[in-house]
Design an enzyme around this catalytic site. Structure first.
Site, PDB file in Angstrom:
ATOM      1  N   LYS A 102      15.385   4.939  10.146  1.00  0.00           N
ATOM      2  CA  LYS A 102      14.250   4.425   9.382  1.00  0.00           C
ATOM      3  C   LYS A 102      14.678   4.230   7.933  1.00  0.00           C
ATOM      4  CE  LYS A 102       9.377   5.533   8.510  1.00  0.00           C
ATOM      5  NZ  LYS A 102       8.326   6.572   8.671  1.00  0.00           N
ATOM      6  N   HIS A 104      12.594   3.376   5.385  1.00  0.00           N
ATOM      7  CA  HIS A 104      11.509   3.530   4.426  1.00  0.00           C
ATOM      8  C   HIS A 104      10.835   4.872   4.669  1.00  0.00           C
ATOM      9  CE1 HIS A 104       9.681   1.894   8.083  1.00  0.00           C
ATOM     10  NE2 HIS A 104       8.570   2.503   7.715  1.00  0.00           N
TER      11      HIS A 104
END
Length: 213
Positions: A102, A104
């Site tokens: 991921k 963010h």
């Protein structure tokens, strides 16, 4: 601790262990199939977690956290951690990976506990065939911290050859120095069948052809 026969009966009642004519991903013709994707109720995952937790406690393994490889290992690790607390009074952390990192928010590839140097990690898996996922897990964990993967727990050991003459689980033991435990293995399934059952010889034939030499 519940018996191996009880676990086999549980697997059959959940539609996880079935008998017939199947083809594995590797192309092998097998007389039985284990589909852990059929564990699909709260009762199923609760009972399964209890079996894993009982197996871990019985092993005497010392560890700092449980790791469940995505995707099936996620629920297995969570259920096992829950059972360890509920039934054995052990409050242990668990974590799992994302299939894709991921970029963010909190970011990263792991969710839950963050392993640190010198941690002893137990990997919780369903059924290991070629050992590819386990090897990937070892690489991922070592990239995060200098951890020791002390052991691997699986529900079923099919007792099949890996890349050489040894079983896949023996290859993992030898290559990485980890202890490997299974709740049941192929011989336990054979032993659970009624005497004279035609499935017994079919399973023995399969092991003679694809088992370790």
């Amino acid at each position: 601790m519940r018996s191996k026969n009880e676990f086999i009966e549980f697997m059959e009642s959940a539609g996880v262990l079935t008998f017939g004519d199947f083809t594995t991903k590797s192309g092998r013709k097998t007389p039985y199939f284990v589909n852990t994707g059929n564990y699909k109720t709260g009762k199923h995952i609760s009972i399964l977690g209890d079996y894993y937790a009982d197996s871990i406690v019985a092993s005497g393994e010392k560890f700092d956290a449980l790791y469940g490889p995505a995707y099936k290992g996620i629920t297995l690790a969570a259920a096992t951690a829950s059972s360890l607390f509920r039934n054995h009074g052990l409050d242990v952390p668990y974590f799992f990976n994302r299939k894709e990192a991921k970029d963010h928010g909190e970011g990263g590839t792991l969710i839950g506990y963050t392993p640190k140097d010198n941690d002893r990690i137990i990997i919780i898996e369903d059924v290991v065939t070629a050992g590819t996922a386990v090897r990937e897990s070892l690489q991922l964990l070592k990239a995060v911290a200098d951890v020791t993967v002390s052991s691997l727990f699986v529900s079923v050991d099919r007792m099949e050859r890996g890349t050489g003459e040894k079983s896949t689980l023996d290859e993992l033991r030898d290559a990485f120095g980890i202890n490997v435990y299974s709740i049941i293995n192929a011989l336990d399934i054979i032993a659970s069948l009624p005497q004279g059952d035609t499935r017994i010889e079919k399973m023995k034939d399969y092991l003679r052809e694809y088992g370790p030499q």
